[in-house]
Each structure stands twice: as C-alpha cells, then as structure tokens.
Design a protein around this motif. Structure first.
Motif, PDB file in Angstrom:
ATOM      1  N   GLY A 179     101.209  23.981  56.506  1.00 62.61           N
ATOM      2  CA  GLY A 179     100.941  23.776  55.059  1.00 62.61           C
ATOM      3  C   GLY A 179     100.037  24.636  54.372  1.00 62.61           C
ATOM      4  N   GLU A 180     100.073  24.834  53.411  1.00 62.83           N
ATOM      5  CA  GLU A 180      99.301  25.755  52.605  1.00 62.83           C
ATOM      6  C   GLU A 180      97.812  25.655  52.684  1.00 62.83           C
ATOM      7  N   ARG A 181      97.365  24.222  52.779  1.00 66.65           N
ATOM      8  CA  ARG A 181      96.025  24.021  52.834  1.00 66.65           C
ATOM      9  C   ARG A 181      95.738  23.844  54.416  1.00 66.65           C
ATOM     10  N   GLU A 182      96.767  23.875  55.153  1.00 68.62           N
ATOM     11  CA  GLU A 182      96.698  24.063  56.698  1.00 68.62           C
ATOM     12  C   GLU A 182      96.323  22.554  57.208  1.00 68.62           C
ATOM     13  N   ASP A 183      96.717  21.610  56.558  1.00 75.39           N
ATOM     14  CA  ASP A 183      96.502  20.042  56.919  1.00 75.39           C
ATOM     15  C   ASP A 183      97.509  19.571  57.520  1.00 75.39           C
ATOM     16  N   PHE A 184      98.592  20.200  57.748  1.00 76.85           N
ATOM     17  CA  PHE A 184      99.916  19.677  58.453  1.00 76.85           C
ATOM     18  C   PHE A 184     100.725  20.649  58.874  1.00 76.85           C
ATOM     19  N   VAL A 185     101.512  20.545  60.104  1.00 80.99           N
ATOM     20  CA  VAL A 185     102.536  21.294  60.595  1.00 80.99           C
ATOM     21  C   VAL A 185     103.640  20.617  60.826  1.00 80.99           C
TER      22      VAL A 185
END
Length: 206
Positions: A179-185
């Motif tokens: 995710g753009e915020r690097e809070d999920f994959v």
C-alpha cells in the motif's frame, strides 16, 4: 512329463522375474506414472521418491522424476539433484543440459549458468532448438543486467525483513503489492485453506 517340464520352466521364470523386479517396484512406479498422467504431481513424486530411497541408481526412474519436477511442476529445488544425476546418464542431451543451466541460474550461480548458456549457443543451432536458444539469450541478458546493477541494491537504507509465518507459508506466494502508506501488503498465494481444499486438476497446486 511334458506338463512337469512346463511347470518347472514357469517356476524358474517366476523366480527370475522376482529377482529382476524387487517387491513393490511395480506398485510404486505404476502408481507414480498413473498419478503423473492424472496431473497429480505431488502424489506422483511421493511414489517416485519412495522407490528411489532403496533404488538410487535406477536410471529410468531418476529421469522420469527429474522431468516431471522440472518440466511439469517447475519445482527447481526438488528437481536439482535428480537433474544432476540424469546428466551423468545423458551428458549431451540439450533439454537436460538447458534445464540444469536454468536451475543454476535460479540458485544464483550466475557465472556457471552463463557458461552453460554460452556452450548451448555455441553447439546447438538447429531449428528444433530455437526456443532453447532464445531462452539462453534471455538468460544471458538477465545475468548481464544483474551484474551491471547488483551494486545498486547494496544500500544502508535497504533492509530485507522476513514477515514471518503469518505471511509466509510452504505454498507458492508471489506478486506482492504494498500500500502507498506501507500499512498493508497484498499478494497472490496458492495455499490450502477452508475455502480452497482441493488442488487444481491442471497442475496439482491449490
């Protein structure tokens, strides 16, 4: 007298066959071949490997298992020892040599893989081997690109982190999207779960 002679001959042949084909050979190998024909490669591999535990030098079975694991299942890691053994039987067979080159490339042995690709390009130039020749050229391009750029990934700001068993599993996982915020994959996984209990009939994978 003639009947006794036939009976005696039959007993001798039976004993010879039993000696030539050890107990369990037909069951294991026939079961493996049947599973392979059905596309049940995981089951087939179990029968093949079970037989090879006590018959490691069987040329035919080693070849069948190497071919199935590499060409049909694309399991390079499991195919590797069997493909190396096959090369001791058929050192000049282009398909096996190319397969071994691909496996070495897969394991990161790029110098060895490159030399094998170059050998294939030097020796085999017939029309029948065009797909293999094209793949060798692609492999060399990939290796050249890697060598030119490998230093770029050596950075103090780059850290490789294993996300653990809640993400990784024994099954294939690939194409991760962060995710753009690097809070999920998100990623593709062919794993067994409560909604997916049976493997695909085409490749025996979930």
């Amino acid at each position: 007298m003639h009947t006794l002679k036939l009976l005696f001959t039959s007993v001798i042949l039976t004993l010879l066959c039993t000696e030539a084909f050890p107990q369990g050979l037909n069951n294991d190998i026939l079961a493996a071949r049947k599973k392979r024909e059905q596309g049940l490669y995981l089951d087939a591999a179990v029968y093949y490997e079970n037989y090879l535990k006590t018959h490691q030098g069987n040329r035919e079975v080693n070849t069948e298992l190497a071919e199935m694991l590499f060409f049909e299942q694309r399991d390079y890691e499991r195919a590797y020892p069997y493909m190396k053994k096959v090369m001791t039987y058929e050192p000049d067979t282009i398909s096996y040599y190319h397969a071994l080159a691909r496996i070495e490339h897969y394991f990161g042995n790029v110098d060895l893989a490159a030399s094998m690709y170059k050998k294939l390009l030097t020796i085999y130039v017939s029309k029948e081997t065009t797909p293999i020749i094209n793949d060798c050229k692609l492999g060399l391009q990939q290796i050249d690109y890697y060598k030119e750029n490998k230093d770029k990934i050596s950075s103090p700001y780059l850290h490789v982190v294993n996300l653990g068993t809640h993400i990784n599993s024994p099954y294939p996982e690939y194409v991760p999207v962060v995710g753009e915020r690097e809070d999920f994959v998100m990623f593709t996984s062919r794993r067994k779960n409560e909604y997916n209990k049976f493997p695909d009939v085409d490749d025996d994978m979930f």
